[in-house]
Design a protein around this motif. Structure first.
Motif, PDB file in Angstrom:
ATOM      1  N   ASN A 439       0.826  -1.207   0.000  1.00 57.86           N
ATOM      2  CA  ASN A 439       0.000   0.000   0.000  1.00 57.86           C
ATOM      3  C   ASN A 439       0.861   1.257   0.000  1.00 57.86           C
ATOM      4  O   ASN A 439       0.517   2.258  -0.645  1.00 57.86           O
ATOM      5  CB  ASN A 439      -0.941   0.003   1.211  1.00 57.86           C
ATOM      6  CG  ASN A 439      -2.116  -0.961   1.028  1.00 57.86           C
ATOM      7  OD1 ASN A 439      -2.617  -1.122  -0.085  1.00 57.86           O
ATOM      8  ND2 ASN A 439      -2.552  -1.599   2.106  1.00 57.86           N
ATOM      9  N   LYS A 442       2.043   1.807  -3.447  1.00 63.11           N
ATOM     10  CA  LYS A 442       0.982   2.370  -4.289  1.00 63.11           C
ATOM     11  C   LYS A 442       0.824   3.859  -4.009  1.00 63.11           C
ATOM     12  O   LYS A 442       0.675   4.674  -4.931  1.00 63.11           O
ATOM     13  CB  LYS A 442      -0.337   1.634  -4.047  1.00 63.11           C
ATOM     14  CG  LYS A 442      -1.414   1.974  -5.073  1.00 63.11           C
ATOM     15  CD  LYS A 442      -2.601   1.058  -4.946  1.00 63.11           C
ATOM     16  CE  LYS A 442      -3.586   1.290  -6.095  1.00 63.11           C
ATOM     17  NZ  LYS A 442      -4.019   2.694  -6.215  1.00 63.11           N
ATOM     18  N   THR A 443       0.881   4.239  -2.730  1.00 66.45           N
ATOM     19  CA  THR A 443       0.763   5.653  -2.367  1.00 66.45           C
ATOM     20  C   THR A 443       1.903   6.469  -2.956  1.00 66.45           C
ATOM     21  O   THR A 443       1.699   7.599  -3.433  1.00 66.45           O
ATOM     22  CB  THR A 443       0.745   5.802  -0.831  1.00 66.45           C
ATOM     23  OG1 THR A 443      -0.366   5.075  -0.300  1.00 66.45           O
ATOM     24  CG2 THR A 443       0.645   7.262  -0.427  1.00 66.45           C
TER      25      THR A 443
END
Length: 535
Positions: A439, A442-443
């Motif tokens: 995550n 992805k950020t």
């Protein structure tokens, strides 16, 4: 007086071929005449091999059997009519994993040239491959003298197993330090998956993403002691210069039971027991339990038989290393290496069975312990040469391992290419490996897209190939932009299903017929744009 110049000597038959000078001269002349050959251009070794191939055998260089998803019977059918060395290749498990110390082509070449006598190195192929190689090797022994390879002739396969430096081959491992293990599953999971860390600093090893890590695990002491009890032997009995117990822990495989163990039992028994052991040694299944027979199960099945410990050890296969996809990047964390490993545990009857290396890593070693290891270079599984190339990665479960490595490596190198990961497992709340890490990627924009699929979260099972079909138009657009696609995971089911989904996507969004879509995917493979790391 004009001097007559004798014709140049024509050498088609290699000097190492097993013929007398007279036989060689006659064969050279005969073949030269038959080929309309005047000696001006020597035949290549490949042409020589084609000329000397047994009648009826053809070799066009194609390898349609080299497909991990095909059962051995289909692979052997595809290889019918090919030279013996090619049929030997078809018998391999088609991984090109390097676990045997070769790739599949070189291993078969080495056996057929007699530079490799071991027929049991293909661990993924198991007994099926070993039995087929034994049958084909017997055919080699029966071949006419003219078609038998020369024992003295140089072999390219020999070169492939020369150990250049420590830690680069199963035949020359080094020691690395086990650092730690961390359970990746959360409570409620049906799986047991570990993040494993090794320190390579003292070993001097490095690696590139896509490579595999070979581990020489040891057998479980509890299993070994039960086998010694069934033998009615003392664990201190000396075998091969060490105790029986140490030999069983370190040197021999305890699963599955090899044909040679059944042969040994047939030699030391009689009557119906001997007949049953013989049938098992020949690959038959008289009681319907052959697939479940490991070494301990055989001793229990033939409980009245107690072979001598030394003969027993000689009847077993050597303990083979296990290969795991590396889930870290040397560029990101020099001197450190990580793996993502599912512990294999199951029950047959009332007895618990353990995966050799997976439970060795999960419970039988401690931080600071030294383990024999090596790095196996990848065969055609690597990041694109151009860091701007987009990549699509499909890795459910522990198949995420090499793709975590890819992402870490691209981040360390500052590669600008887009990255899309398809990850799936059973349940989102307990089986989302490396969730915080992914995550965060992805950020930050490193991971352009993250597509998830959970097979047990809903009433209907949903897999990564289903998610691919849902976003098929975007997958096709990435491929049209030149993206490389990678799959890591189970060869027999997942890889087949993902490839089928890819064909469907190309058909639907690439406006192609099914045959054209299959051909398109085949071209991706040939160009190195579709790569698999499957098992």
């Amino acid at each position: 007086m004009n001097q007559i110049t004798p014709p140049s000597k024509i050498e088609i038959i290699p000097p190492g071929a097993p013929f007398s000078d007279a036989q060689r001269a006659w064969l050279n002349g005969f073949l030269a005449g038959a080929l309309g050959f005047d000696g001006s251009v020597p035949l290549s070794s490949a042409q020589n091999g084609a000329v000397l191939a047994p009648a009826g055998e053809v070799d066009d260089g194609e390898e349609p059997w080299h497909d991990q998803t095909l059962p051995i019977a289909e692979r052997m059918k595809l290889a019918e009519g090919r030279p013996l060395r090619r049929r030997m290749m078809a018998a391999m498990a088609q991984q090109d994993c390097g676990q045997c110390g070769y790739n599949c082509r070189d291993y078969s070449e080495a056996i057929s040239s007699r530079s490799e006598a071991r027929l049991n190195l293909c661990v993924p192929g198991g007994k099926e491959t070993a039995r087929m190689l034994k049958t084909l090797h017997e055919e080699l022994d029966k071949a006419p003298e003219a078609t038998k390879p020369s024992k003295e002739a140089p072999s390219s396969a020999k070169v492939s197993v020369v150990v250049s430096e420590p830690g680069r081959s199963r035949d020359n491992p080094v020691e690395a330090t086990f650092l730690s293990r961390r359970l990746l599953n959360k409570p409620g999971s049906e799986k047991e998956t570990w993040h494993i860390e090794f320190d390579l600093a003292e070993s001097g090893l490095d690696y590139v993403v896509g490579d595999s890590f070979g581990i020489f695990a040891q057998n479980d002491v509890g299993l070994v002691d039960q086998i010694i009890a069934l033998l009615g032997a003392s664990h201190t009995t000396e075998v091969r210069g060490k105790t029986l117990r140490q030999c069983l822990i370190e040197d021999v495989s305890l699963s599955p039971a090899p044909d040679t163990l059944f042969e040994l039992i047939s030699f030391v028994t009689g009557g119906t027991i001997r007949e049953k052991a013989r049938r098992l040694a020949q690959g038959e299944d008289p009681d319907g339990d052959a697939a479940t027979l490991d070494v301990m199960a055989v001793l229990q099945k033939f409980s009245g038989v107690r072979p001598h410990p030394e003969a027993f050890i000689e009847a077993l296969e050597p303990l083979q290393p296990r290969l795991y996809s590396i889930s870290s990047s040397h560029n990101a964390t020099p001197g450190k290496l990580s793996l993502t490993v599912d512990s294999v545990r199951y029950v047959i009857g009332k007895r618990k069975r353990l995966g050799l290396a997976s439970t060795f890593l999960a419970e039988r070693i401690n931080p600071g312990d030294q383990v024999k290891v090596y790095v196996q270079r990848a065969h055609g599984f690597a990041l694109p040469a151009d860091p701007k190339t987009p990549i699509i990665m499909v890795g459910p479960g522990t198949g995420i391992a090499p793709f975590r490595a890819f992402l870490l490596d691209r981040r360390a190198a500052g590669a600008p290419g887009k990255n899309w990961l398809f990850f799936g497992h059973q349940r989102s709340d307990c089986d989302f490996f490396y969730a915080d890490e992914l995550n965060a990627m992805k950020t930050s924009g490193l991971l352009t897209r993250l597509a998830l699929a959970w097979s047990r979260d809903g009433e209907k099972k949903f897999y990564v190939q289903d998610r691919m079909r849902e976003v098929g138009r975007e997958v096709w657009n990435w491929l049209a932009e030149g993206a490389h696609l990678y799959i890591c995971g189970d060869a027999k089911r997942m890889a087949k299903d993902v490839e089928r989904a890819l064909v469907d996507i190309v058909t639907q969004f690439g406006a192609r017929s099914t045959d054209e879509a299959v051909a398109f995917v085949g071209e991706l493979k040939k160009k190195g744009r579709f790569q698999l790391d499957v098992y």
